[in-house]
Design a protein around this motif. Structure first.
Motif, PDB file in Angstrom:
ATOM      1  N   ILE A 132       3.458 -43.182 -50.787  1.00 42.86           N
ATOM      2  CA  ILE A 132       3.369 -42.877 -49.357  1.00 42.86           C
ATOM      3  C   ILE A 132       4.056 -41.539 -49.085  1.00 42.86           C
ATOM      4  O   ILE A 132       5.191 -41.322 -49.490  1.00 42.86           O
ATOM      5  CB  ILE A 132       4.056 -43.996 -48.521  1.00 42.86           C
ATOM      6  N   ARG A 133       3.343 -40.668 -48.404  1.00 39.23           N
ATOM      7  CA  ARG A 133       3.916 -39.369 -48.066  1.00 39.23           C
ATOM      8  C   ARG A 133       3.648 -39.056 -46.604  1.00 39.23           C
ATOM      9  O   ARG A 133       2.482 -39.015 -46.184  1.00 39.23           O
ATOM     10  CB  ARG A 133       3.288 -38.257 -48.935  1.00 39.23           C
ATOM     11  N   PRO A 134       4.735 -38.827 -45.824  1.00 34.10           N
ATOM     12  CA  PRO A 134       4.504 -38.372 -44.458  1.00 34.10           C
ATOM     13  C   PRO A 134       3.734 -37.041 -44.531  1.00 34.10           C
ATOM     14  O   PRO A 134       3.857 -36.316 -45.535  1.00 34.10           O
ATOM     15  CB  PRO A 134       5.917 -38.137 -43.915  1.00 34.10           C
ATOM     16  N   GLN A 135       2.942 -36.727 -43.489  1.00 36.75           N
ATOM     17  CA  GLN A 135       2.167 -35.469 -43.475  1.00 36.75           C
ATOM     18  C   GLN A 135       3.065 -34.302 -43.854  1.00 36.75           C
ATOM     19  O   GLN A 135       4.169 -34.184 -43.331  1.00 36.75           O
ATOM     20  CB  GLN A 135       1.645 -35.180 -42.049  1.00 36.75           C
ATOM     21  N   GLY A 136       2.590 -33.446 -44.766  1.00 36.83           N
ATOM     22  CA  GLY A 136       3.314 -32.212 -45.060  1.00 36.83           C
ATOM     23  C   GLY A 136       4.480 -32.358 -46.025  1.00 36.83           C
ATOM     24  O   GLY A 136       5.145 -31.379 -46.327  1.00 36.83           O
ATOM     25  N   VAL A 137       4.733 -33.564 -46.525  1.00 39.53           N
ATOM     26  CA  VAL A 137       5.845 -33.743 -47.465  1.00 39.53           C
ATOM     27  C   VAL A 137       5.317 -33.686 -48.894  1.00 39.53           C
ATOM     28  O   VAL A 137       4.203 -34.113 -49.181  1.00 39.53           O
ATOM     29  CB  VAL A 137       6.561 -35.101 -47.196  1.00 39.53           C
ATOM     30  N   GLU A 138       6.141 -33.126 -49.798  1.00 37.31           N
ATOM     31  CA  GLU A 138       5.713 -32.948 -51.192  1.00 37.31           C
ATOM     32  C   GLU A 138       5.311 -34.274 -51.867  1.00 37.31           C
ATOM     33  O   GLU A 138       5.906 -35.317 -51.608  1.00 37.31           O
ATOM     34  CB  GLU A 138       6.892 -32.331 -51.967  1.00 37.31           C
ATOM     35  N   SER A 139       4.305 -34.195 -52.745  1.00 36.91           N
ATOM     36  CA  SER A 139       3.817 -35.406 -53.430  1.00 36.91           C
ATOM     37  C   SER A 139       4.636 -35.756 -54.669  1.00 36.91           C
ATOM     38  O   SER A 139       4.577 -36.869 -55.164  1.00 36.91           O
ATOM     39  CB  SER A 139       2.380 -35.212 -53.893  1.00 36.91           C
ATOM     40  N   PHE A 140       5.387 -34.795 -55.225  1.00 41.81           N
ATOM     41  CA  PHE A 140       6.098 -34.953 -56.503  1.00 41.81           C
ATOM     42  C   PHE A 140       5.073 -35.377 -57.561  1.00 41.81           C
ATOM     43  O   PHE A 140       3.995 -34.803 -57.617  1.00 41.81           O
ATOM     44  CB  PHE A 140       7.256 -35.954 -56.380  1.00 41.81           C
TER      45      PHE A 140
END
Ligand code: C5P
Length: 231
Positions: free
Chosen positions: A179-187
């Motif tokens: 789960i990634r909030p919009q605009g946060v890095e995926s790693f």
């Protein structure tokens, strides 16, 4: 059957008990569910579980067990006595017999302790694996095998959640990491999506680690995710 209303599980992927405690203190009581995975478990397993329980939280013990059926059964059996564990994972790739043993181990120990049996869920294709043409079919096949073996649900990406829900029914538990909030890095995660997408696809729980652990304000990120789950 346990009834848990909370949706957000924060993955305490840290290496010391002090860091884990710090995050629980910051996030509880807004966040009530915490994941103890292989990193924290290897360092401080039972102590970390007790620490979370002492603060009022509950634990998702994500060890992704994959071994011969008897060993997995015994590990689950022992895991159930580590209170307050509400859910544990085994690998669906371990096969039907292994999953059946896991489910039996959980039922046996819970009956002995006269406690509610934790959910046992099967890990399917990791969310760090790329999506291929075969992924959806593979995940649904693994989920049906897990259901057949008596598991309570599976871990999959948001991209497969709706199809798993359709095939496995409304009572089957779906846990979605990546789960990634919009605009946060995926790693290293490849099959990512937002919390809102997860809820729309029918997930029961989302598991979130680095977007919270590495934030300047972990509670603010957790609260945003919690409100996306309610939206
Ligand atoms: O930091 P991040 O939000 O990517 O952490 C996701 C968490 O979910 C990790 O603790 C990881 O072990 C877990 N997980 C996963 N994919 C799975 C099962 C569990 O990413 N299929």
């Amino acid at each position: 059957m346990q009834i848990i209303k909370d949706k957000l599980i924060v993955a305490l992927d840290v290496d010391t008990l002090t860091r884990a405690e710090r995050f629980v203190d910051i996030l509880y009581p807004q966040v009530k569910l915490f994941k103890v995975g292989s990193q924290l478990f290897t360092a401080h397993g039972p102590e970390a579980i007790k620490m979370i329980g002492a603060r009022g939280g509950r634990v998702f013990l994500d060890l992704k067990l994959y071994d011969i059926p008897n060993t997995v059964k015994n590990a689950v059996y022992t895991g159930v006595s580590q209170q307050p564990v509400f859910m544990m994972t085994v690998h669906t790739e371990g096969g039907i017999e292994m999953m059946r043993h896991a489910s039996e181990g959980a039922a046996q120990k819970a009956a002995e302790l006269k406690i509610e049996r934790p959910f046992i869920v099967g890990v399917t294709v990791l969310t760090s694996a790329h999506n291929t043409a075969a992924t959806l079919g593979e995940v649904v096949k693994m989920a049906l095998a897990a259901k057949d073996a008596g598991l309570d649900g599976v871990v999959c990406s948001v991209h497969e959640a709706a199809e798993v829900r359709k095939n496995c029914g409304k009572d089957f538990i779906i846990v979605t990491p990546g789960i990634r909030p919009q605009g946060v890095e995926s790693f290293d995660q490849k099959r990512v999506a937002t919390a809102q997408d997860a809820m729309q696809a029918g997930a029961n729980f989302i598991v979130v680690g680095r977007p919270i652990l590495e934030a300047n304000d972990p509670l603010a990120v957790a609260e945003e995710l919690l409100s996306s789950c309610r939206a």
